[in-house]
Design an enzyme around this catalytic site. Structure first.
Site, PDB file in Angstrom:
ATOM      1  N   LYS A  94       0.858  -1.185   0.000  1.00  0.00           N
ATOM      2  CA  LYS A  94       0.000   0.000   0.000  1.00  0.00           C
ATOM      3  C   LYS A  94       0.886   1.224   0.000  1.00  0.00           C
ATOM      4  O   LYS A  94       2.037   1.167   0.419  1.00  0.00           O
ATOM      5  CB  LYS A  94      -0.868   0.023   1.260  1.00  0.00           C
ATOM      6  CG  LYS A  94      -2.103   0.904   1.132  1.00  0.00           C
ATOM      7  CD  LYS A  94      -3.240   0.137   0.497  1.00  0.00           C
ATOM      8  CE  LYS A  94      -4.465   0.989   0.263  1.00  0.00           C
ATOM      9  NZ  LYS A  94      -5.618   0.148  -0.138  1.00  0.00           N
ATOM     10  N   ASP A 130      -7.164   4.398  -4.258  1.00  0.00           N
ATOM     11  CA  ASP A 130      -7.803   4.249  -2.953  1.00  0.00           C
ATOM     12  C   ASP A 130      -8.427   5.624  -2.679  1.00  0.00           C
ATOM     13  O   ASP A 130      -8.704   6.366  -3.631  1.00  0.00           O
ATOM     14  CB  ASP A 130      -6.777   3.835  -1.874  1.00  0.00           C
ATOM     15  CG  ASP A 130      -7.429   3.342  -0.581  1.00  0.00           C
ATOM     16  OD1 ASP A 130      -7.899   2.202  -0.546  1.00  0.00           O
ATOM     17  OD2 ASP A 130      -7.498   4.114   0.404  1.00  0.00           O
TER      18      ASP A 130
HETATM   19  P1  NDP Z   1     -13.089   7.916  -2.319  1.00  0.00           P
HETATM   20  O1  NDP Z   1     -12.013   8.907  -2.174  1.00  0.00           O
HETATM   21  O2  NDP Z   1     -13.734   7.712  -3.643  1.00  0.00           O
HETATM   22  O3  NDP Z   1     -14.271   8.243  -1.280  1.00  0.00           O
HETATM   23  C1  NDP Z   1     -14.025   8.291   0.079  1.00  0.00           C
HETATM   24  C2  NDP Z   1     -15.326   8.603   0.811  1.00  0.00           C
HETATM   25  O4  NDP Z   1     -15.133   8.442   2.198  1.00  0.00           O
HETATM   26  C3  NDP Z   1     -15.789  10.031   0.611  1.00  0.00           C
HETATM   27  O5  NDP Z   1     -17.193  10.086   0.715  1.00  0.00           O
HETATM   28  C4  NDP Z   1     -15.127  10.738   1.791  1.00  0.00           C
HETATM   29  O6  NDP Z   1     -15.771  11.927   2.192  1.00  0.00           O
HETATM   30  C5  NDP Z   1     -15.234   9.703   2.871  1.00  0.00           C
HETATM   31  N1  NDP Z   1     -14.111   9.864   3.796  1.00  0.00           N
HETATM   32  C6  NDP Z   1     -12.799   9.675   3.527  1.00  0.00           C
HETATM   33  N2  NDP Z   1     -12.031   9.944   4.587  1.00  0.00           N
HETATM   34  C7  NDP Z   1     -12.889  10.311   5.555  1.00  0.00           C
HETATM   35  C8  NDP Z   1     -12.703  10.702   6.899  1.00  0.00           C
HETATM   36  N3  NDP Z   1     -11.473  10.758   7.464  1.00  0.00           N
HETATM   37  N4  NDP Z   1     -13.822  10.990   7.614  1.00  0.00           N
HETATM   38  C9  NDP Z   1     -15.054  10.914   7.045  1.00  0.00           C
HETATM   39  N5  NDP Z   1     -15.282  10.547   5.770  1.00  0.00           N
HETATM   40  C10 NDP Z   1     -14.226  10.252   5.050  1.00  0.00           C
HETATM   41  O7  NDP Z   1     -12.488   6.538  -1.744  1.00  0.00           O
HETATM   42  P2  NDP Z   1     -12.986   5.033  -1.994  1.00  0.00           P
HETATM   43  O8  NDP Z   1     -14.471   4.998  -2.130  1.00  0.00           O
HETATM   44  O9  NDP Z   1     -12.152   4.449  -3.048  1.00  0.00           O
HETATM   45  O10 NDP Z   1     -12.563   4.350  -0.612  1.00  0.00           O
HETATM   46  C11 NDP Z   1     -13.449   4.204   0.494  1.00  0.00           C
HETATM   47  C12 NDP Z   1     -12.956   3.087   1.404  1.00  0.00           C
HETATM   48  O11 NDP Z   1     -12.928   1.852   0.677  1.00  0.00           O
HETATM   49  C13 NDP Z   1     -11.535   3.245   1.956  1.00  0.00           C
HETATM   50  O12 NDP Z   1     -11.485   2.651   3.242  1.00  0.00           O
HETATM   51  C14 NDP Z   1     -10.689   2.427   0.994  1.00  0.00           C
HETATM   52  O13 NDP Z   1      -9.479   2.010   1.596  1.00  0.00           O
HETATM   53  C15 NDP Z   1     -11.629   1.264   0.749  1.00  0.00           C
HETATM   54  N6  NDP Z   1     -11.389   0.472  -0.449  1.00  0.00           N
HETATM   55  C16 NDP Z   1     -11.322   1.049  -1.680  1.00  0.00           C
HETATM   56  C17 NDP Z   1     -11.120   0.266  -2.803  1.00  0.00           C
HETATM   57  C18 NDP Z   1     -11.119   0.835  -4.168  1.00  0.00           C
HETATM   58  O14 NDP Z   1     -11.007   0.048  -5.132  1.00  0.00           O
HETATM   59  N7  NDP Z   1     -11.253   2.139  -4.365  1.00  0.00           N
HETATM   60  C19 NDP Z   1     -10.930  -1.182  -2.693  1.00  0.00           C
HETATM   61  C20 NDP Z   1     -11.104  -1.702  -1.367  1.00  0.00           C
HETATM   62  C21 NDP Z   1     -11.302  -0.888  -0.293  1.00  0.00           C
HETATM   63  P3  NDP Z   1     -15.080  13.349   1.850  1.00  0.00           P
HETATM   64  O15 NDP Z   1     -15.241  13.518   0.377  1.00  0.00           O
HETATM   65  O16 NDP Z   1     -15.871  14.338   2.651  1.00  0.00           O
HETATM   66  O17 NDP Z   1     -13.656  13.245   2.285  1.00  0.00           O
HETATM   67  O1  2IT Z   2      -7.953  -1.503  -0.520  1.00  0.00           O
HETATM   68  C1  2IT Z   2      -7.920  -1.996  -1.667  1.00  0.00           C
HETATM   69  O2  2IT Z   2      -8.053  -3.211  -1.853  1.00  0.00           O
HETATM   70  C2  2IT Z   2      -7.746  -1.094  -2.810  1.00  0.00           C
HETATM   71  N1  2IT Z   2      -7.685   0.118  -2.613  1.00  0.00           N
HETATM   72  C3  2IT Z   2      -7.608  -1.645  -4.193  1.00  0.00           C
HETATM   73  C4  2IT Z   2      -6.202  -2.124  -4.440  1.00  0.00           C
HETATM   74  C5  2IT Z   2      -5.891  -2.537  -5.870  1.00  0.00           C
HETATM   75  O3  2IT Z   2      -4.720  -2.808  -6.090  1.00  0.00           O
HETATM   76  O4  2IT Z   2      -6.786  -2.589  -6.721  1.00  0.00           O
END
Ligand code: NDP
Ligand code: 2IT
Length: 452
Positions: A132, A172
């Site tokens: 990561k 992410d």
């Molecule tokens: P995005 O940046 O697209 O969206 C993040 C969302 O979470 C936004 O709505 C944001 O609100 C909110 N958020 C982020 N940080 C905070 C915080 N500190 N407090 C409150 N709200 C927060 O990210 P993703 O949707 O890609 O990721 C969301 C989660 O999913 C994370 O935990 C990530 O690690 C996990 N994840 C993502 C994957 C992927 O493929 N993208 C795969 C697997 C897991 P705001 O805009 O107000 O900051």
């Molecule tokens: O938390 C996760 O699994 C991700 N942000 C996706 C990682 C990836 O390599 O697609």
């Protein structure tokens, strides 16, 4: 943090060593502890793991890179951020995992995410190791030019550490296809190689895979569909709450609606919106794709019937299924108590480690079925591995074919969790199942590779 349940004797000294070697990294400690709590029955059954110090080695990253990222903002001022890449474990394949751009990023966050990623990637059954990275760069309020200059500077150091056979980053929080594009462009320019497999989450015209954008949210819902089916249920008619409104949340909402459920609330860091009619996804997408889009604007656009609550908790909204899809530790014991009062029966983590240890304990004691992120949200990285497969064969698959592959992978992960939980005397325990199944595949590969 208060932990009423002691760790199994066989792993307690390992946890103490992790705390000693990684002072102040509370999220990393939390992630390690959650895995170690499940491993008591595994070490009892497999003395070879203890003899070769597999768990101690797993808790120590293979390599950790920290670097300076200087860039200039639109007014010509020099800005400075810190970049990270933690290459945690490459026993099963090249290091694989996302990059996070958020002001809260520091080594402890990157290490917790990298550690989780090892077991998640192992659970997919695909040939990917765990890693990561990211930066404490805050994209909020930054222009497109600023994001590009920062991202190019970030890649100017990162490029020397990655490669399709070495380490394959993706997105992410704060990193989507725009940032992946700028990074791929800079990598290509520096190396003079069109090395598609070095990054995943690419756009469809330059090496990306169908369904990667949707994969984490869709996969989360496919996993819950299996949980529901395991007790003869389905999404039809269910009330669902999804926290967040980013990549994972939005495609989770879309798939829940496709399967006949209703998502009545979603959120961002400024609060949550509550829409009894079901979140209007086209409107949410339109608002979020604009600069600085907030869910508060969604409520404003909808008028009277939809409320935006800036000082409450989204977990107060009554639901059958709760999907935390925003960030770590967003669902605490108080939130869990509210969900239990509201009659929630399933909590599944779309985000990484969104549920605090106290909340997990409360949910489990109340009989709420709980599934951990390393299983539930593995569809994102699994589809990244499918993107790598397509890149390696210079092929591209249809949306339908790729989505079928994703759904099949989520079904397999679900079943592997339950089978492993049964095998180790913890029937129905998705946490034990995910941790043990994820662990044993990596541990066996490490044993086979000698003292690495
Ligand atoms: P995005 O940046 O697209 O969206 C993040 C969302 O979470 C936004 O709505 C944001 O609100 C909110 N958020 C982020 N940080 C905070 C915080 N500190 N407090 C409150 N709200 C927060 O990210 P993703 O949707 O890609 O990721 C969301 C989660 O999913 C994370 O935990 C990530 O690690 C996990 N994840 C993502 C994957 C992927 O493929 N993208 C795969 C697997 C897991 P705001 O805009 O107000 O900051
Ligand atoms: O938390 C996760 O699994 C991700 N942000 C996706 C990682 C990836 O390599 O697609």
């Amino acid at each position: 943090m208060h932990h009423p349940h002691p760790l199994p004797d066989a792993v307690a000294p390992i946890f103490e060593e992790v705390i000693r070697r990684n002072p102040g990294e509370s999220e990393f400690h939390q992630a390690v502890r959650e895995v170690l709590e499940s491993l008591g029955p595994v070490v009892a059954k497999h003395p070879e793991y203890a003899d070769s110090a597999i768990i101690r080695r797993l808790c120590e990253p293979e390599r950790q890179i920290i670097f300076r990222v200087p860039w200039t903002d639109d007014s010509g001022r020099v800005q400075l951020n810190r970049g990270f890449r933690v290459e945690f474990n490459s026993a099963l394949g090249p290091f694989k995992g996302g990059l996070r751009f958020h002001p809260s990023v520091y080594l402890g966050i990157v290490k917790f995410l990298g550690f989780e990623q090892i077991f998640k990637n192992s659970l997919t059954g695909l040939p990917i190791g765990g890693g990561k990275g990211g930066s404490d760069f805050d994209p909020k309020g930054r222009s497109n030019g600023e994001v590009m200059r920062f991202t190019q500077s970030f890649m100017t150091e990162l490029y020397r550490h990655i490669g399709e056979y070495t380490d394959v980053p993706a997105g992410d929080i704060g990193v989507g296809s725009r940032e992946i594009g700028y990074m791929f462009g800079q990598y290509k320019r520096i190396t003079n190689r069109y090395e598609s497999g070095v990054l995943t989450g690419k756009g469809l015209t330059w090496g990306g895979s169908q369904v990667r954008t949707e994969a984490t949210g869709y996969g989360t819902v496919f996993f819950v569909q299996e949980m529901l089916a395991a007790t003869g249920g389905s999404f039809a008619g269910r009330r669902v709450v999804v926290s967040g409104s980013g990549n994972v949340a939005r495609y989770a909402i879309e798939k829940v609606h496709e399967l006949g459920g209703t998502v009545v609330a979603c959120s961002d860091s400024g609060g949550y919106v509550w829409d009894e009619a079901g979140i209007d996804l086209p409107l949410l997408a339109q608002i979020k794709s604009g600069p600085g889009g907030r869910v508060a604007d969604y409520a404003a656009a909808k008028g009277g019937a939809v409320r935006h609550i800036s000082d409450g908790s989204i977990w107060d909204v009554t639901c059958d299924v709760a999907l935390p899809c925003a960030t770590q530790n967003e669902l605490d014991a108080e939130g869990a108590a509210a969900l239990i009062r509201g009659g929630c029966t399933i909590v599944a983590e779309g985000a990484n480690m969104p549920t605090t240890p106290g909340a997990i304990r409360a949910l489990r004691e109340a009989g709420v079925r709980f599934a951990p992120g390393k299983a539930v949200n593995a569809g994102g990285v699994a589809t990244s591995a499918l993107e790598m497969q397509q890149n390696a064969s210079r092929d591209s698959w249809s949306f339908e074919h790729t989505e079928e592959r994703l759904q099949e992978i989520m079904r397999q992960i679900h079943d592997r969790c339950l089978e492993t939980a049964d095998e180790y005397g913890a029937p129905g325990d998705y946490v034990a199942g995910a941790n043990i199944a994820g662990f044993t595949r990596v541990a066996d590969a490490m044993l086979a590779l000698g003292l690495v």
